[in-house]
Structures are given as structure tokens and as C-alpha cells.
Design a protein around this motif. Sequence first.
Motif, PDB file in Angstrom:
ATOM      1  N   SER A  17      25.951  60.828 -54.757  1.00 29.69           N
ATOM      2  CA  SER A  17      27.009  59.853 -54.486  1.00 29.69           C
ATOM      3  C   SER A  17      28.284  60.203 -55.234  1.00 29.69           C
ATOM      4  CB  SER A  17      26.558  58.454 -54.920  1.00 29.69           C
ATOM      5  OG  SER A  17      25.404  58.043 -54.234  1.00 29.69           O
ATOM      6  N   ARG A  19      32.428  58.230 -55.805  1.00 28.79           N
ATOM      7  CA  ARG A  19      33.383  57.186 -55.451  1.00 28.79           C
ATOM      8  C   ARG A  19      34.795  57.742 -55.563  1.00 28.79           C
ATOM      9  NH1 ARG A  19      34.817  51.217 -57.907  1.00 28.79           N
ATOM     10  NH2 ARG A  19      35.789  52.471 -59.555  1.00 28.79           N
ATOM     11  N   TYR A  80      39.223  52.265 -52.330  1.00 28.08           N
ATOM     12  CA  TYR A  80      38.041  53.005 -52.743  1.00 28.08           C
ATOM     13  C   TYR A  80      37.257  53.497 -51.527  1.00 28.08           C
ATOM     14  CZ  TYR A  80      38.912  50.553 -57.145  1.00 28.08           C
ATOM     15  OH  TYR A  80      39.491  50.058 -58.284  1.00 28.08           O
ATOM     16  N   GLN A  82      33.239  54.532 -51.443  1.00 21.72           N
ATOM     17  CA  GLN A  82      31.954  54.820 -52.053  1.00 21.72           C
ATOM     18  C   GLN A  82      31.136  55.636 -51.068  1.00 21.72           C
ATOM     19  OE1 GLN A  82      30.641  53.926 -55.238  1.00 21.72           O
ATOM     20  NE2 GLN A  82      29.088  55.403 -54.572  1.00 21.72           N
TER      21      GLN A  82
END
Length: 123
Positions: A17, A19, A80, A82
Motif C-alpha cells: 500500500s 498513500r 489523498y 490511498q
Amino acid sequence: QVQLVESGGGLVQAGGSLRLSCVASGLNFRINDMGWFRQAPGKKREFVAAINFSGRDTYYADSVKGRFTISRDSAKSTLYLQMSSLQAEDPADYHCAARSPGVLTATTRYGYWGQGTKVTVSS
């Protein structure tokens, strides 16, 4: 002068992951729809996700639906993205963009663009 400055890109393992952030200045962030786009080497720029000025509506490309989440913090003038479950097709330069409010689609034109942040995925 409008500025959109992305950050948060980097190298991540497949399945991992990241961000991304995009800080906006020189415009009224609260009344602009925002979007994320990406461009891989040798490929056309591709729509990723969009969010309306209030944050209540979002729209995603099929390729990222369920894996990526777009959000915004108007108090910080920050957008943002994510990104989860990153895959081999996700590496690219990711750009944020701003436009006047309207219908969220993959083809709507945006007036302001950031320089981009690079995302690399290792297998």
C-alpha cells in the motif's frame, strides 16, 4: 498562481500500500472537484479517480475500484489517494488535478495539474 504538489510516491512490493497526497495552493480548494490520473512510460495518461468539491461523491476507474480510495481534507487543502493491493499494472507517475465543479466522469477536462509523483511496484 495555482500550485498542486504531489508527494508519497515510492517503491512498494506487489500487494502493498501507499498513500499519495496533493497539496493545493492558489485556488479555492473547497469549491474545486479534484482528480487523480496516472501515466506509465510509453502510455497515454489514464484517469484513476475523482472526488467532488464536497467530498460526498467519488468516481473510480474500473481498474482501481475496490483497491484505491480518493479523499480530501478541505481544512488542509489536501487531496489523498490511498492505494492498496498494488499490482504490476499500477506503476506510473501519478498526477493530481483540479477543475470547476461538475459531473464526475473519466473524460472531464481539468484546468490545473501537478507535476506528479512516481509509484514503482516490485514483484
